[in-house]
Design a protein around this motif. Sequence first.
Motif, short mmCIF file in Angstrom:
data_model
loop_
_atom_site.label_atom_id
_atom_site.label_comp_id
_atom_site.label_asym_id
_atom_site.label_seq_id
_atom_site.Cartn_x
_atom_site.Cartn_y
_atom_site.Cartn_z
N HIS A 66 0.83 -1.21 0.00
CA HIS A 66 0.00 0.00 0.00
C HIS A 66 0.87 1.26 0.00
N ALA A 67 1.99 1.21 0.68
CA ALA A 67 2.89 2.37 0.70
C ALA A 67 3.41 2.65 -0.72
N LEU A 68 3.63 1.60 -1.51
CA LEU A 68 4.07 1.80 -2.89
C LEU A 68 3.05 2.60 -3.69
N GLN A 69 1.77 2.44 -3.38
CA GLN A 69 0.73 3.19 -4.08
C GLN A 69 0.80 4.68 -3.76
N LEU A 70 1.43 5.03 -2.66
CA LEU A 70 1.50 6.43 -2.27
C LEU A 70 2.61 7.19 -2.99
N ILE A 71 3.49 6.47 -3.69
CA ILE A 71 4.56 7.13 -4.45
C ILE A 71 3.95 7.71 -5.72
N PRO A 72 4.05 9.01 -5.90
CA PRO A 72 3.36 9.68 -7.03
C PRO A 72 4.13 9.57 -8.34
N VAL A 73 4.12 8.38 -8.95
CA VAL A 73 4.87 8.15 -10.18
C VAL A 73 4.41 9.09 -11.29
N GLU A 74 3.09 9.27 -11.44
CA GLU A 74 2.59 10.14 -12.49
C GLU A 74 3.08 11.58 -12.31
N GLU A 75 3.11 12.04 -11.06
CA GLU A 75 3.59 13.39 -10.80
C GLU A 75 5.07 13.52 -11.15
N LEU A 76 5.84 12.48 -10.92
CA LEU A 76 7.26 12.51 -11.29
C LEU A 76 7.40 12.58 -12.81
N GLU A 77 6.52 11.89 -13.54
CA GLU A 77 6.53 11.97 -14.99
C GLU A 77 6.16 13.38 -15.45
N LEU A 78 5.29 14.04 -14.70
CA LEU A 78 4.95 15.43 -15.00
C LEU A 78 6.19 16.31 -14.90
N LEU A 79 6.97 16.12 -13.87
CA LEU A 79 8.20 16.91 -13.70
C LEU A 79 9.14 16.69 -14.88
N ASP A 80 9.25 15.45 -15.34
CA ASP A 80 10.07 15.19 -16.52
C ASP A 80 9.54 15.94 -17.73
N GLY A 81 8.21 15.93 -17.91
CA GLY A 81 7.60 16.63 -19.04
C GLY A 81 7.81 18.14 -18.96
N ILE A 82 7.66 18.69 -17.77
CA ILE A 82 7.88 20.14 -17.59
C ILE A 82 9.33 20.48 -17.85
N SER A 83 10.23 19.66 -17.37
CA SER A 83 11.66 19.89 -17.60
C SER A 83 11.97 19.90 -19.09
N GLN A 84 11.41 18.95 -19.82
CA GLN A 84 11.62 18.89 -21.26
C GLN A 84 11.03 20.13 -21.93
N LEU A 85 9.87 20.55 -21.51
CA LEU A 85 9.22 21.74 -22.06
C LEU A 85 10.07 22.99 -21.81
N ILE A 86 10.63 23.09 -20.63
CA ILE A 86 11.51 24.23 -20.31
C ILE A 86 12.73 24.23 -21.23
N GLU A 87 13.29 23.06 -21.46
CA GLU A 87 14.43 22.96 -22.37
C GLU A 87 14.06 23.45 -23.77
N GLU A 88 12.88 23.05 -24.25
CA GLU A 88 12.44 23.47 -25.56
C GLU A 88 12.24 24.98 -25.61
N VAL A 89 11.64 25.55 -24.60
CA VAL A 89 11.38 26.99 -24.54
C VAL A 89 12.69 27.76 -24.52
N ASN A 90 13.68 27.24 -23.79
CA ASN A 90 14.97 27.92 -23.66
C ASN A 90 15.93 27.55 -24.79
N GLY A 91 15.47 26.86 -25.78
CA GLY A 91 16.34 26.49 -26.90
C GLY A 91 17.38 25.45 -26.52
N GLY A 92 17.04 24.55 -25.63
CA GLY A 92 17.95 23.48 -25.26
C GLY A 92 18.82 23.81 -24.06
N GLU A 93 18.71 25.02 -23.52
CA GLU A 93 19.50 25.41 -22.36
C GLU A 93 18.60 25.51 -21.14
N LEU A 94 19.06 25.01 -20.01
CA LEU A 94 18.29 25.14 -18.76
C LEU A 94 18.83 26.27 -17.94
#
Length: 111
Positions: A83-111
């Motif tokens: 049950h504790a494993l269910q509490l780990i927010p895997v989808e939210e972590l994937e969101l952070l990856d997506g936002i990070s990628q989007l930021i890279e695209e907006v900044n032209g590949g630079e963070l």
Amino acid sequence: MKKKQIRARLNELKAQKLVHLKPKTGRTGRYYEGTYRVGSYSDLMFLVTNLIKVSALALEKNEGVSEQEIPDAQYNVLQVLLHALQLIPVEELELLDGISQLIEEVNGGEL
């Protein structure tokens, strides 16, 4: 990338990935309500029971807790960990990856 496209992608990511915590507002202010899966009311009851049993085992260090009180301690610990494993927010972590990628695209590949 245009602002509308960025907004649309962010909203899409939010809808797909922010699924575990829902923002709420109550008498004491803002908080988040979490969700997890159970198969039935019985499953929920067993989860709560297992949490109590595991807590009792942790407090007693297995001394003074009889086999009759907690007949299958290993099973109870396993269920709590599952049950504790269910509490780990895997989808939210994937969101952070997506936002990070989007930021890279907006900044032209630079963070």
